[in-house]
Design a protein around this motif. Structure first.
Motif, PDB file in Angstrom:
ATOM      1  N   TYR A  93       3.930  -2.542   5.142  1.00 49.48           N
ATOM      2  CA  TYR A  93       3.664  -2.019   3.606  1.00 49.48           C
ATOM      3  C   TYR A  93       2.374  -2.332   3.321  1.00 49.48           C
ATOM      4  O   TYR A  93       2.050  -2.396   1.784  1.00 49.48           O
ATOM      5  CB  TYR A  93       4.424  -2.222   3.486  1.00 49.48           C
TER       6      TYR A  93
ATOM      7  N   THR B 163       1.589  -1.662  -0.469  1.00 45.07           N
ATOM      8  CA  THR B 163      -0.028  -0.341   0.280  1.00 45.07           C
ATOM      9  C   THR B 163       1.385   1.425   0.193  1.00 45.07           C
ATOM     10  O   THR B 163       0.071   2.378   0.164  1.00 45.07           O
ATOM     11  CB  THR B 163      -0.516  -0.124   1.483  1.00 45.07           C
ATOM     12  N   LYS B 164       2.125   0.758   0.058  1.00 47.02           N
ATOM     13  CA  LYS B 164       3.409   2.257   0.064  1.00 47.02           C
ATOM     14  C   LYS B 164       3.945   2.298  -1.425  1.00 47.02           C
ATOM     15  O   LYS B 164       4.530   1.194  -1.281  1.00 47.02           O
ATOM     16  CB  LYS B 164       3.854   2.346   1.539  1.00 47.02           C
TER      17      LYS B 164
END
Length: 641
Positions: A286, A76-77
């Motif tokens: 993450y 997600t990052k």
């Protein structure tokens, strides 16, 4: 010249050829060792090539999967290479691959070093000593030639002397015949001259003999001794040089191994730095996503029928609810002891796993881990069943409260009907070989399977106390624990004994008649049982007019044609052994009069009968020990022999 030890010249007279051959063997050894290292270098280079290819293949695979390994397939990052390096496991894997690449280069380096500092040097030593040996051989042949020349000169002077002696004798005879000859004076002069020549030849022969003798003495006493000692000295210097080169080769290889060892030590250090918690935190960082649990479902009325979300408590519906409540509570009573037993087994296996991991001599930790996970999965499913039963009980109690209805429940069993039979509840016909209905074991009421829960708990011959309630009055016990050296397990937790939760049949149902199989029968459906002619089976359900009988043997139970059986006159005794044995895996101490203690490795014979042995109840088996005592014990504490 060799300066210590025995000398070839003193100890091995006139053995130049053999000494030279021995020197040649030493030179050949140098050549053989050179070839050995040459082949070794080829292997090192081949291994380096293959190791490089293997490292490249692994590196390519790692590039493709390392982001998934560290951050998952959909982080997600945003991330970069430095993020991947934060993973301790990924870094350790990097270290292993890099060590392989460097080790491949190390093998190439040692190959090059051995070539220049060992193989080439040995080749030089070999050629140098071959030339020296050749020179010494030529020198030896020159000595022999000079010796043989003096020998030949002696023979020539001897031959000349013999010839002169012959001439002297010939002239003497001529002079004797020439006494009256006018040439006697000349013959005398010739004879005298010939005698002088003979004496000169004699002197030359004696001198040549002396020369030959002295030459021989010098050859064997001085020249050969010196030559043999020279060959010994050459051999000594060859061996010393050869050994020095090999020692250098060993030093090179030790240095090479030290380099490899240091690389492995680096890998070991990186592996010790692997921190699962740190890597998991990185993965979590993450992969954080917003989450909300799915909403609860609510009652949805039918589109064409208006209704509310309230449960119906009309008479017939309440009867179904009461039966469901009674059944759920009964199942829950049976389930709780099973969960307790599984929980104790789970805790004990956890302790065993820790003990085995600390001391591998105790047993295989992988086997214990597999059992630990299996038990954990079973616990989850049991807990799910417990949640379902509690939810059903709570939901029904909220509606009907304490109104649990009659307390004389029917004891239904599955039945087959080959002729039309009227359902005792809905009054319609039921029939079929595949157990389309139920029959109460107590009052013989027959109903559809779908009508079972609709029948009020008013069995006309019931005892007033449910089968589940009667089990609650039985004794409770603790399940013993498997022994772990150096560990102690709390003993204050108390759980029901086996008889409090197994499905053992009532005493009046423990006896079944036996029958002998008259013909072979092969099952054609899942409801039938294959049997062999001459075998003995236990009759569980007699022929109800359908022409089929339900029986049980060692492999299971099912239907067989009634005409294939010859029924016995007496019941099948449940006290006799089945002939099948189990071996105790762990120590178990009986906590009730109906239980059987186990010793590690003890053999137990399983009891026979439809509700005995392996069929006694869930998680518990019944057997007879070597002392003749009969009792039940946990099935997971033994294994079949």
């Amino acid at each position: 010249m060799a300066s210590s030890g025995q000398l070839y010249g003193d100890c091995l007279p006139d053995q130049v050829d053999r000494i030279s051959a021995n020197l040649d063997a030493h030179i050949q050894l140098v050549a053989d060792v050179r070839e050995l290292y040459k082949d070794r270098v080829a292997l090192e280079r081949d291994y380096a090539t293959k190791l490089q290819a293997l490292a490249k293949k692994s590196a390519d695979k790692k590039v493709k999967m390392e982001s998934v390994l560290v951050l998952g397939d959909d982080p997600t990052k945003a991330w970069d290479e430095s993020t991947l390096k934060q993973s301790t496991l990924n870094s350790a894997f990097d270290s292993i691959i890099n060590a392989m690449v460097n080790a491949a280069q190390d093998h190439n380096n040692i190959a090059n070093t051995l070539t220049t500092q060992v193989i080439d040097v040995l080749r030089t030593v070999e050629r140098t000593h071959e030339n020296i040996q050749k020179t010494e051989g030529q020198f030896y042949q020159k000595l022999i030639s000079d010796r043989d020349r003096s020998y030949s000169e002696r023979l020539k002077t001897k031959q000349k002397y013999d010839e002169e002696c012959g001439e002297v004798e010939s002239n003497r005879q001529k002079q004797g015949r020439a006494n009256d000859d006018k040439h006697a004076e000349r013959a005398a002069r010739q004879s005298e001259q010939q005698r002088i020549d003979m004496l000169n030849s004699k002197n030359a022969y004696i001198i040549a003999t002396a020369i030959a003798n002295n030459t021989k003495s010098k050859f064997y006493g001085v020249d050969l001794v010196h030559l043999e000692n020279q060959l010994q000295d050459i051999q000594t210097r060859l061996v010393n040089k050869f050994t020095k080169v090999l020692l250098h080769a060993q030093a090179l290889q030790i240095s090479h191994l030290d380099v490899l060892k240091n690389r492995l030590a680096g890998n070991e250090a990186r592996l010790h730095e692997v921190n699962p918690s740190k890597d998991e935190n990185l993965y979590i960082e993450y992969n954080i996503r917003p989450f909300s649990a799915p909403s609860d479902w609510n009652f949805e009325p039918c589109a064409n029928f208006y209704d509310t979300g309230e449960m119906s408590v009309e008479s017939d519906s309440k009867t179904v609810l009461q039966n469901r409540l009674r059944r759920s509570r009964g199942k829950l009573e049976e389930l709780k002891p099973v969960i307790d037993t599984k929980q104790r087994e789970y805790d004990q296996l956890g302790k065993l796993a820790v003990a085995y991991d600390g001391d591998h001599s105790l047993g295989n930790v992988e086997d214990i881990s597999d059992k630990y996970l299996e038990t954990d999965h079973s616990m989850i499913f049991f807990r799910t069943s417990e949640c379902i039963l509690n939810t059903e009980i709570d939901t029904i109690v909220k509606v009907i409260g304490d109104d649990v209805g009659a307390q004389q429940p029917h004891n239904f069993k599955s039945s087959s009907f080959s002729i039309p039979t009227t359902c005792g509840y809905c009054k319609t016909s039921i029939w079929g070989l595949s157990k389309q209905g139920k029959t109460c074991k107590i009052c013989n009421l027959s109903v559809h399977a779908k009508c079972e829960l609709k029948v009020p708990a008013d069995c006309q011959r019931g005892g007033g106390v449910s089968r589940h309630a009667s089990r609650l009055s039985m004794s409770t016990s603790n399940t013993s624990r498997m022994s772990i050296p150096g560990t102690t397990v709390p003993t204050q937790l108390s759980t029901p004994s086996a008889s409090a939760f197994v499905h053992s049949a009532p005493k009046e149902e423990e006896f079944y008649s036996t029958a002998k199989v008259l013909f072979d029968f092969t099952a054609t459906s899942e409801f039938e049982l294959s049997v062999s002619e001459g075998s003995t089976v236990t009759v569980i359900e007699h022929d109800d007019g359908s022409g089929w009988v339900k029986v049980r043997d060692g492999s299971g139970d099912g239907l067989v044609p009634a005409s294939y059986l010859e029924h016995g006159t007496g019941p099948a005794s449940s006290e006799q052994g089945s002939g099948r044995h189990v071996k105790a895996l762990y120590v178990y101490e009986a906590r009730g009069s109906d239980e059987l203690s186990l010793r590690d490795g003890e053999l137990i014979e399983l009891s026979s009968g439809p509700s005995s042995g392996q069929h006694y109840g869930e998680g518990w088996w019944e057997g007879i020990n070597s002392s003749g005592h009969k009792g039940i014990f946990p099935s997971n504490y033994v294994e079949l022999v």
